[in-house]
Design a protein around this motif. Sequence first.
Motif, PDB file in Angstrom:
ATOM      1  N   GLY A  64       0.835  -1.193   0.000  1.00 59.58           N
ATOM      2  CA  GLY A  64       0.000   0.000   0.000  1.00 59.58           C
ATOM      3  C   GLY A  64       0.868   1.241   0.000  1.00 59.58           C
ATOM      4  N   CYS A  65       1.782   1.312  -0.940  1.00 57.83           N
ATOM      5  CA  CYS A  65       2.832   2.337  -0.942  1.00 57.83           C
ATOM      6  C   CYS A  65       2.322   3.736  -1.245  1.00 57.83           C
ATOM      7  CB  CYS A  65       3.931   1.964  -1.927  1.00 57.83           C
ATOM      8  SG  CYS A  65       3.374   1.916  -3.662  1.00 57.83           S
ATOM      9  N   GLY A  66       1.118   3.856  -1.818  1.00 65.69           N
ATOM     10  CA  GLY A  66       0.587   5.175  -2.125  1.00 65.69           C
ATOM     11  C   GLY A  66       1.507   5.958  -3.045  1.00 65.69           C
ATOM     12  N   THR A  67       1.871   7.160  -2.628  1.00 61.33           N
ATOM     13  CA  THR A  67       2.721   8.026  -3.446  1.00 61.33           C
ATOM     14  C   THR A  67       4.213   7.779  -3.224  1.00 61.33           C
ATOM     15  OG1 THR A  67       2.605   9.777  -1.787  1.00 61.33           O
ATOM     16  CG2 THR A  67       0.966   9.828  -3.555  1.00 61.33           C
ATOM     17  N   GLY A  68       4.548   6.699  -2.545  1.00 64.10           N
ATOM     18  CA  GLY A  68       5.941   6.263  -2.465  1.00 64.10           C
ATOM     19  C   GLY A  68       6.788   6.864  -1.365  1.00 64.10           C
ATOM     20  N   THR A  69       6.187   7.590  -0.428  1.00 63.74           N
ATOM     21  CA  THR A  69       6.965   8.266   0.606  1.00 63.74           C
ATOM     22  C   THR A  69       7.850   7.301   1.388  1.00 63.74           C
ATOM     23  OG1 THR A  69       5.273   9.982   0.849  1.00 63.74           O
ATOM     24  CG2 THR A  69       6.823   9.696   2.671  1.00 63.74           C
ATOM     25  N   TYR A  70       7.279   6.218   1.870  1.00 64.98           N
ATOM     26  CA  TYR A  70       8.056   5.272   2.668  1.00 64.98           C
ATOM     27  C   TYR A  70       8.938   4.388   1.797  1.00 64.98           C
ATOM     28  CZ  TYR A  70       6.204   6.353   7.268  1.00 64.98           C
ATOM     29  OH  TYR A  70       5.918   6.986   8.460  1.00 64.98           O
ATOM     30  N   ALA A  71       8.514   4.121   0.587  1.00 66.59           N
ATOM     31  CA  ALA A  71       9.349   3.328  -0.322  1.00 66.59           C
ATOM     32  C   ALA A  71      10.667   4.050  -0.597  1.00 66.59           C
ATOM     33  CB  ALA A  71       8.598   3.068  -1.627  1.00 66.59           C
ATOM     34  N   TYR A  72      10.589   5.353  -0.874  1.00 64.21           N
ATOM     35  CA  TYR A  72      11.813   6.117  -1.106  1.00 64.21           C
ATOM     36  C   TYR A  72      12.617   6.292   0.178  1.00 64.21           C
ATOM     37  CZ  TYR A  72      10.297   7.293  -5.834  1.00 64.21           C
ATOM     38  OH  TYR A  72       9.929   7.227  -7.159  1.00 64.21           O
ATOM     39  N   MET A 105      -2.034   6.865  -7.786  1.00 64.49           N
ATOM     40  CA  MET A 105      -1.052   7.000  -6.712  1.00 64.49           C
ATOM     41  C   MET A 105       0.318   6.524  -7.197  1.00 64.49           C
ATOM     42  SD  MET A 105      -2.074   8.144  -3.665  1.00 64.49           S
ATOM     43  CE  MET A 105      -3.437   8.229  -2.507  1.00 64.49           C
ATOM     44  N   LEU A 106       0.339   5.410  -7.886  1.00 60.54           N
ATOM     45  CA  LEU A 106       1.606   4.862  -8.383  1.00 60.54           C
ATOM     46  C   LEU A 106       2.255   5.800  -9.397  1.00 60.54           C
ATOM     47  CD1 LEU A 106       0.611   1.108  -8.810  1.00 60.54           C
ATOM     48  CD2 LEU A 106       2.153   2.065  -7.088  1.00 60.54           C
ATOM     49  N   GLU A 107       1.456   6.460 -10.225  1.00 58.02           N
ATOM     50  CA  GLU A 107       2.010   7.403 -11.195  1.00 58.02           C
ATOM     51  C   GLU A 107       2.674   8.581 -10.499  1.00 58.02           C
ATOM     52  OE1 GLU A 107       2.456   7.079 -14.423  1.00 58.02           O
ATOM     53  OE2 GLU A 107       1.665   5.055 -14.159  1.00 58.02           O
ATOM     54  N   VAL A 108       2.054   9.059  -9.415  1.00 60.08           N
ATOM     55  CA  VAL A 108       2.676  10.131  -8.635  1.00 60.08           C
ATOM     56  C   VAL A 108       3.988   9.642  -8.036  1.00 60.08           C
ATOM     57  CG1 VAL A 108       2.456  11.601  -6.600  1.00 60.08           C
ATOM     58  CG2 VAL A 108       0.502  11.298  -8.135  1.00 60.08           C
ATOM     59  N   ALA A 109       3.976   8.432  -7.500  1.00 61.04           N
ATOM     60  CA  ALA A 109       5.185   7.860  -6.897  1.00 61.04           C
ATOM     61  C   ALA A 109       6.307   7.743  -7.930  1.00 61.04           C
ATOM     62  CB  ALA A 109       4.874   6.501  -6.296  1.00 61.04           C
ATOM     63  N   ARG A 110       5.984   7.228  -9.101  1.00 61.07           N
ATOM     64  CA  ARG A 110       6.998   7.053 -10.149  1.00 61.07           C
ATOM     65  C   ARG A 110       7.558   8.396 -10.611  1.00 61.07           C
ATOM     66  NH1 ARG A 110       2.939   3.237 -12.345  1.00 61.07           N
ATOM     67  NH2 ARG A 110       3.605   1.111 -11.811  1.00 61.07           N
ATOM     68  N   GLY A 111       6.739   9.423 -10.559  1.00 54.96           N
ATOM     69  CA  GLY A 111       7.171  10.729 -11.043  1.00 54.96           C
ATOM     70  C   GLY A 111       8.116  11.465 -10.111  1.00 54.96           C
TER      71      GLY A 111
END
Length: 224
Positions: free
Chosen positions: A47-55, A73-79
Amino acid sequence: MALFDEKANTYDDFCLTPIGTFVDRIERDMMAAIARPVRGEKAIDLGCGTGTYAYWLRDMGLSVVGVDLSQDMLEVARGKRKNEVTFQKADLAHLPFGDNTFDLAICNVVLEFIDEPATVLREGFRVLKPGGRLIVGCINKYGAWGKKYTRRGQEDPMSIYSHAQFLSYEDILKIGPNKPTDVRFGLFVEPEEFRDFEIAIQLEQTHRQRQDNIGGYFVIRFEK
């Protein structure tokens, strides 16, 4: 997921506010203390959402896969960055990974929005290697923050909290994959108490020493 798709471009805005910065600091410090990430490990953000914790995990030297069902959400994260984290659309209840794949799995403020949280926990546990850790962060339904978000969801059908079902530590114990090895409570500063970041940090430490304060957030660690 449609509601999260609609909120994707503004989802991170709260963390840019003074009170959001405070909440993010408390939650992230607690997550780090319980997860204890190690450079070189392979991690999955459920449930990574916009990637805050992944990064965040990537910046600590981990190899990270972020999984979410919301394409926007994934597109925002990838961007946010290029080719540092692998983001994949997938149902958290049916992860497209084999057993014993990851050293660490985190699931932060996600179960509140899932129809089958027990299934998601079992899946997160399944993809862990022996000795791996599943770290779950939740907004405490008994805390001031959970009550605030519940009211917001009741008052505003367009709020992401309109679909939230907040959980307690006892709720997670009932659906967890095994007996947790660690738990930490925090976010003792209530929303109405916040005035300033530094003052709130000091107040958080003061409240932590008291027995009558109910933490607004908790993190649990399960080991395989």
